[in-house]
Design a protein around this motif. Structure first.
Motif, PDB file in Angstrom:
ATOM      1  N   ALA A 249       4.334   2.407  -0.147  1.00  0.00           N
ATOM      2  CA  ALA A 249       3.243   2.390  -1.605  1.00  0.00           C
ATOM      3  C   ALA A 249       2.956   1.373  -1.863  1.00  0.00           C
ATOM      4  O   ALA A 249       1.317   0.783  -2.256  1.00  0.00           O
ATOM      5  CB  ALA A 249       3.110   3.908  -2.312  1.00  0.00           C
TER       6      ALA A 249
ATOM      7  N   GLY B 194       1.799  -1.123  -0.244  1.00  0.00           N
ATOM      8  CA  GLY B 194       0.613  -0.852   0.325  1.00  0.00           C
ATOM      9  C   GLY B 194       0.077  -0.022   1.680  1.00  0.00           C
ATOM     10  O   GLY B 194      -0.988  -0.073   2.057  1.00  0.00           O
TER      11      GLY B 194
ATOM     12  N   TYR C 244      -0.063   3.440   2.778  1.00  0.00           N
ATOM     13  CA  TYR C 244       0.540   4.459   2.108  1.00  0.00           C
ATOM     14  C   TYR C 244      -0.268   5.485   3.255  1.00  0.00           C
ATOM     15  O   TYR C 244       0.545   6.729   3.041  1.00  0.00           O
ATOM     16  CB  TYR C 244      -1.422   5.209   1.671  1.00  0.00           C
TER      17      TYR C 244
ATOM     18  N   TYR D 125      -4.833   9.684  -1.751  1.00  0.00           N
ATOM     19  CA  TYR D 125      -6.479   9.399  -2.975  1.00  0.00           C
ATOM     20  C   TYR D 125      -6.361   7.379  -2.638  1.00  0.00           C
ATOM     21  O   TYR D 125      -7.539   6.844  -2.602  1.00  0.00           O
ATOM     22  CB  TYR D 125      -5.854   9.252  -4.289  1.00  0.00           C
ATOM     23  N   GLN D 126      -4.883   7.375  -2.575  1.00  0.00           N
ATOM     24  CA  GLN D 126      -5.420   5.843  -1.994  1.00  0.00           C
ATOM     25  C   GLN D 126      -6.067   5.902  -0.724  1.00  0.00           C
ATOM     26  O   GLN D 126      -6.585   4.550  -0.637  1.00  0.00           O
ATOM     27  CB  GLN D 126      -3.819   4.519  -1.661  1.00  0.00           C
TER      28      GLN D 126
ATOM     29  N   ARG E 140      -7.914   7.835   0.792  1.00  0.00           N
ATOM     30  CA  ARG E 140      -9.463   8.390   0.460  1.00  0.00           C
ATOM     31  C   ARG E 140     -10.089  10.209   1.159  1.00  0.00           C
ATOM     32  O   ARG E 140     -10.454   9.918   1.376  1.00  0.00           O
ATOM     33  CB  ARG E 140     -10.320   7.120   0.478  1.00  0.00           C
TER      34      ARG E 140
END
Length: 173
Positions: free
Chosen positions: A70, A73, A75, A104-105, A107
């Motif tokens: 995470a 980046g 995810y 959430y990252q 979406r």
């Protein structure tokens, strides 16, 4: 014969591990934690991967690997690691929270709501959880649920102007 079968079953049930192998796993895991704390995420990832190759059923290793992914980046990888960790420790709230944040990252708001609703039941005053739930409901057009979550955050943090703004947007929509 019976003694041999009992010993084999005991080994399977208790998953006895060679002490040297266990020591290697712990060494790599501790090294990963140390590197992660120093900010060497790539080194930490290598250490966790090595530990995981020696013992693929350690939720703490998988969870830390998810955290490193995470922070890098990545995810989708983080989600995969957290999901594996959660299968091993389904009651671990911290893993479920991190899984929700990774969703959430990406979406993936339905998955956020699925995971973080469970966290909110166990940690009803955790404002980050409530905020992400509110934002996810808002993104999905579920305004009543968004308002309910955001109001709980605002009640806990009345000076938080960002939450006040988000709440106003939800009221106006």
């Amino acid at each position: 014969m019976v003694t041999g079968i009992v010993l084999i079953l005991a080994c399977i049930i208790f998953e006895w591990q060679d002490p040297a192998l266990h020591g290697q796993v712990e060494d790599h895991f501790r090294r990963g934690v140390e590197l992660q704390q120093r900010g060497d995420l790539v080194g930490a990832e290598r250490a966790y991967q090595t530990a995981l190759s020696l013992n693929p059923d350690r939720a703490d290793i998988l969870s830390n690997l998810g955290g490193v992914s995470a922070r890098l980046g990545r995810y989708e990888e983080a989600v995969a690691h957290y999901q594996r960790a959660l299968k091993l420790r389904p009651q671990e709230v911290r893993i479920r929270l991190n899984l929700g944040i990774a969703h959430y990252q990406l979406r993936q708001h339905r998955q956020v709501i699925s995971q973080l609703s469970q966290v909110a039941e166990l940690l009803p005053d955790h404002t980050q959880t409530r905020l992400l739930l509110g934002l996810s409901h808002y993104e999905l057009g579920e305004l009543d649920d968004a308002i309910r979550q955001l109001e709980s955050v605002y009640a806990a943090e009345p000076r938080n102007t960002t939450v006040a703004h988000l709440l106003a947007l939800a009221y106006l929509d």
